[in-house]
Design a protein around this motif. Structure first.
Motif, PDB file in Angstrom:
ATOM      1  N   LYS A  89     -40.811   2.888  -1.271  1.00 35.85           N
ATOM      2  CA  LYS A  89     -41.368   2.489  -0.134  1.00 35.85           C
ATOM      3  C   LYS A  89     -40.147   3.083   0.468  1.00 35.85           C
ATOM      4  O   LYS A  89     -40.503   3.638   1.940  1.00 35.85           O
ATOM      5  N   ARG A  90     -38.779   2.508   0.294  1.00 34.27           N
ATOM      6  CA  ARG A  90     -37.747   3.466   1.341  1.00 34.27           C
ATOM      7  C   ARG A  90     -37.552   4.664   1.068  1.00 34.27           C
ATOM      8  O   ARG A  90     -37.555   5.671   2.080  1.00 34.27           O
ATOM      9  N   ILE A  91     -38.062   5.216   0.261  1.00 34.86           N
ATOM     10  CA  ILE A  91     -38.108   6.992   0.174  1.00 34.86           C
ATOM     11  C   ILE A  91     -39.147   7.017   1.176  1.00 34.86           C
ATOM     12  O   ILE A  91     -39.257   8.734   1.877  1.00 34.86           O
ATOM     13  N   TRP A  92     -40.462   6.801   0.703  1.00 34.65           N
ATOM     14  CA  TRP A  92     -41.305   7.591   1.449  1.00 34.65           C
ATOM     15  C   TRP A  92     -41.564   7.674   2.637  1.00 34.65           C
ATOM     16  O   TRP A  92     -41.775   8.325   3.664  1.00 34.65           O
ATOM     17  N   LYS A  93     -40.629   6.287   3.663  1.00 33.85           N
ATOM     18  CA  LYS A  93     -41.023   5.610   4.855  1.00 33.85           C
ATOM     19  C   LYS A  93     -39.095   6.376   4.895  1.00 33.85           C
ATOM     20  O   LYS A  93     -40.062   7.772   6.355  1.00 33.85           O
ATOM     21  N   GLU A  94     -38.336   7.750   4.660  1.00 36.77           N
ATOM     22  CA  GLU A  94     -37.576   8.190   5.440  1.00 36.77           C
ATOM     23  C   GLU A  94     -38.207   9.277   5.387  1.00 36.77           C
ATOM     24  O   GLU A  94     -38.197  10.544   5.308  1.00 36.77           O
ATOM     25  N   GLU A 117     -37.681   4.701 -20.101  1.00 33.79           N
ATOM     26  CA  GLU A 117     -37.148   3.177 -19.707  1.00 33.79           C
ATOM     27  C   GLU A 117     -36.007   3.876 -18.765  1.00 33.79           C
ATOM     28  O   GLU A 117     -35.594   3.624 -17.841  1.00 33.79           O
ATOM     29  N   ALA A 118     -35.304   5.086 -19.228  1.00 35.25           N
ATOM     30  CA  ALA A 118     -34.555   5.810 -17.894  1.00 35.25           C
ATOM     31  C   ALA A 118     -35.509   6.038 -16.549  1.00 35.25           C
ATOM     32  O   ALA A 118     -34.297   5.322 -14.991  1.00 35.25           O
ATOM     33  N   SER A 119     -36.516   5.927 -16.285  1.00 35.07           N
ATOM     34  CA  SER A 119     -37.606   6.579 -14.783  1.00 35.07           C
ATOM     35  C   SER A 119     -37.573   5.000 -14.042  1.00 35.07           C
ATOM     36  O   SER A 119     -37.722   4.827 -12.593  1.00 35.07           O
ATOM     37  N   LYS A 120     -37.235   3.748 -14.560  1.00 34.85           N
ATOM     38  CA  LYS A 120     -37.968   2.719 -14.106  1.00 34.85           C
ATOM     39  C   LYS A 120     -36.593   2.595 -12.997  1.00 34.85           C
ATOM     40  O   LYS A 120     -36.645   2.104 -11.583  1.00 34.85           O
ATOM     41  N   PRO A 121     -35.195   2.392 -13.369  1.00 34.26           N
ATOM     42  CA  PRO A 121     -34.530   2.134 -12.564  1.00 34.26           C
ATOM     43  C   PRO A 121     -34.172   3.528 -11.559  1.00 34.26           C
ATOM     44  O   PRO A 121     -33.747   3.918 -10.874  1.00 34.26           O
ATOM     45  N   LYS A 122     -34.299   4.619 -11.831  1.00 34.31           N
ATOM     46  CA  LYS A 122     -34.449   6.159 -11.018  1.00 34.31           C
ATOM     47  C   LYS A 122     -35.276   5.469  -9.949  1.00 34.31           C
ATOM     48  O   LYS A 122     -35.078   6.051  -8.942  1.00 34.31           O
ATOM     49  N   LEU A 123     -36.680   5.685 -10.881  1.00 33.63           N
ATOM     50  CA  LEU A 123     -37.662   5.177  -8.959  1.00 33.63           C
ATOM     51  C   LEU A 123     -36.896   4.118  -7.805  1.00 33.63           C
ATOM     52  O   LEU A 123     -37.240   4.015  -7.107  1.00 33.63           O
ATOM     53  N   ALA A 144     -34.448  -2.632 -10.842  1.00 32.35           N
ATOM     54  CA  ALA A 144     -34.372  -2.550  -9.463  1.00 32.35           C
ATOM     55  C   ALA A 144     -32.374  -3.528  -9.276  1.00 32.35           C
ATOM     56  O   ALA A 144     -31.204  -3.393  -9.185  1.00 32.35           O
ATOM     57  N   GLU A 145     -32.977  -4.944  -9.727  1.00 32.12           N
ATOM     58  CA  GLU A 145     -32.101  -5.963  -9.767  1.00 32.12           C
ATOM     59  C   GLU A 145     -30.628  -4.957 -10.912  1.00 32.12           C
ATOM     60  O   GLU A 145     -29.052  -5.646 -10.318  1.00 32.12           O
ATOM     61  N   GLN A 146     -30.666  -4.491 -11.464  1.00 33.30           N
ATOM     62  CA  GLN A 146     -29.770  -3.516 -12.065  1.00 33.30           C
ATOM     63  C   GLN A 146     -29.455  -3.264 -12.179  1.00 33.30           C
ATOM     64  O   GLN A 146     -28.269  -2.971 -12.755  1.00 33.30           O
ATOM     65  N   ALA A 147     -29.795  -2.590 -11.179  1.00 32.02           N
ATOM     66  CA  ALA A 147     -29.227  -1.180 -11.069  1.00 32.02           C
ATOM     67  C   ALA A 147     -28.467  -1.473  -9.654  1.00 32.02           C
ATOM     68  O   ALA A 147     -27.799  -0.481  -9.040  1.00 32.02           O
ATOM     69  N   GLY A 148     -28.540  -2.540  -9.101  1.00 35.35           N
ATOM     70  CA  GLY A 148     -28.418  -3.139  -8.017  1.00 35.35           C
ATOM     71  C   GLY A 148     -28.872  -2.493  -6.695  1.00 35.35           C
ATOM     72  O   GLY A 148     -28.357  -2.340  -5.583  1.00 35.35           O
ATOM     73  N   ALA A 149     -30.018  -2.024  -6.542  1.00 34.74           N
ATOM     74  CA  ALA A 149     -31.133  -1.893  -5.753  1.00 34.74           C
ATOM     75  C   ALA A 149     -31.851  -2.986  -4.833  1.00 34.74           C
ATOM     76  O   ALA A 149     -32.189  -3.963  -5.887  1.00 34.74           O
ATOM     77  N   ASP A 150     -32.761  -2.700  -4.193  1.00 34.78           N
ATOM     78  CA  ASP A 150     -33.418  -4.061  -3.770  1.00 34.78           C
ATOM     79  C   ASP A 150     -34.616  -3.412  -3.971  1.00 34.78           C
ATOM     80  O   ASP A 150     -35.490  -2.169  -4.430  1.00 34.78           O
TER      81      ASP A 150
END
Length: 438
Positions: A158-163, A260-266, A288-294
């Motif tokens: 959602k952040r990327i789409w909003k940006e 598997e890599a695509s999940k944290p990337k998104l 997201a939690e594991q990658a420190g993202a929201d």
């Protein structure tokens, strides 16, 4: 196995249907698995075959069994988790020993369900309470029940789409493509990710069927017509996928993708969008939690089509649980299925649709509810016929191969044009349909 559905889809290899199952004979006596009326009188040991190796390994299934034993203290539940579920169970079903409870494999023809599974009751009776009953109905009786369901959609950041300046869900494929172009020009994210190399995510595109036209009879339409005729749901979906790749809106080299890599990337915003199913949201939020993202950045949106001015989303079942017709403890096996479907919290734990009618929607679908998305349940009366046609045509709408070819066509790795490509699919499908007498 870290996917929760065959949408899911997982989706299972429909080509296995051609193999059939030999089994050990006809229906045994006492082929009905009646719902227990007195939990204190239900006893025995049951083995539950499952594809959820992850939940067995992390102890989650054991916790479910412990809760089950609060109601059924004299039933001993053991789990047999299979990594190659389809392949292993196919072999076991040539004997009578394929567990007491199992997820119905795709290899079993629907007409053969009474040979292998005990009836859970009539469709008329069960449809009053549960979704998805016609998916396992034969001769008016139901032979399986899915403990959860899912709807298709785009998992997106959602952040990327909003940006990129997009604050409203696109309502047409053209608007969706414009949104991806805005993401390409206004952010550093890959607008769309195909997951081409892992293959199975491409099968999710089949589940545009019904959502595009908001048609509960979409499966019947596949059995009776050309899925790639002008305006048909699959043609609309496949054309959108083609246009995404053709327009340079997907990853540069699809052959190097990694699920598997695509999940944290998104989750982090390196990828903006993927077409999957509602079951995937929990996995992406965990990433997201594991990658420190929201985790709140992970959203879910319907296919960009509004027949009658409303978005639509089809509801589809996960694997259906069934009772082995040869089980010595059918009452205990039936008790497990009923409890797991209604009382375990399995659907809620996975943020998926409950099969119980009237149950609240999971949190991940609240935006759908707020936007007035119409949820529809497809009539699966012709589901078996569709799989027969699919098998005979060798198109493989539940397999990834033809969409890999479609992506290759779009990126110039395969010669030809889109109309000819889809026309060939439709021709093969129509010929197989005529041969099958549909």
């Amino acid at each position: 196995m870290n996917r929760s559905t065959k949408l899911a889809g997982t989706l299972l290899a429909a080509a296995l249907l051609a193999a059939g199952c030999t089994g050990s004979g006809g229906t045994s006596k006492g082929a009905d698995a009646k719902a227990p009326t007195d939990p204190g009188k239900v006893s025995g040991g049951i083995t539950v075959l499952t594809h959820r190796t992850d939940l067995v390994q992390d102890g989650t299934m054991k916790k479910y069994a412990a809760e089950f034993n609060r109601t059924y203290p004299d039933v001993d539940v053991e789990f047999d988790a299979l990594t190659d579920y389809e392949g292993e169970v196919k072999i076991r079903m040539n004997t009578e020993n394929y567990g007491d409870v199992l997820m119905i494999p795709a290899v079993v023809r629907k007409s053969d369900y009474p040979r292998f599974f005990a009836s859970l009751g009539t469709r008329a009776e069960r449809a009053r309470k549960y979704h998805f009953t016609d998916f396992t109905e034969v001769g008016g009786k139901v032979y399986g029940q899915s403990p959860m369901g899912a709807v298709p959609g785009f998992v997106y950041n959602k952040r990327i789409w909003k940006e990129a300046g997009i604050t409203e869900w696109p309502t047409t494929p053209a608007e969706f493509l414009d949104a991806l172009r805005a993401i390409r020009s206004g952010t550093d994210a890959i607008p769309y990710y195909t997951n081409f190399k892992d293959m199975w995510p491409l099968t999710s595109w089949t589940y545009v069927n019904g959502s595009v036209g908001c048609d509960t009879g979409a499966t019947t339409a596949l059995a009776e017509g050309d899925p790639w005729a002008e305006g048909a749901d699959l043609r609309v979906g496949d054309t959108l996928l083609y246009d995404i790749v053709r327009g340079g809106l997907a990853e540069k080299d699809p052959t190097t993708t990694n699920w598997e890599a695509s999940k944290p990337k998104l989750a982090k915003g390196d990828i903006a969008t993927m077409w999957l199913g509602s079951w995937a949201v929990t996995q992406f939020r965990a990433a997201a939690e594991q990658a420190g993202a929201d985790p709140a950045d992970v959203g879910f949106m319907p296919f960009p089509a509004q027949p009658g001015g409303t978005f639509c989303a089809t509801m589809s079942p996960d694997y259906n649980q069934a009772v082995n017709v040869h089980s010595d403890h059918k009452d205990a096996a039936r008790a497990w299925i009923d409890w797991f479907t209604e009382k375990s919290g399995y659907a809620a734990d996975n943020l998926t649709l409950s099969p119980v009618k009237g149950a609240p929607l999971p949190e991940v679908l609240e935006p759908y509810e707020d936007a007035g998305v119409k949820f529809i349940e497809l009539d699966d009366a012709q589901g078996a016929a569709v799989k027969e046609i699919d098998n005979q045509s060798e198109v493989g709408i539940y397999k990834p191969d033809y969409r890999q070819d479609l992506v290759d066509l779009a990126r110039g790795a395969r010669k030809g044009g889109l109309d000819d490509f889809l026309g060939d699919l439709g021709g093969r499908w129509t010929e197989a349909r005529k041969s099958a007498g549909s």
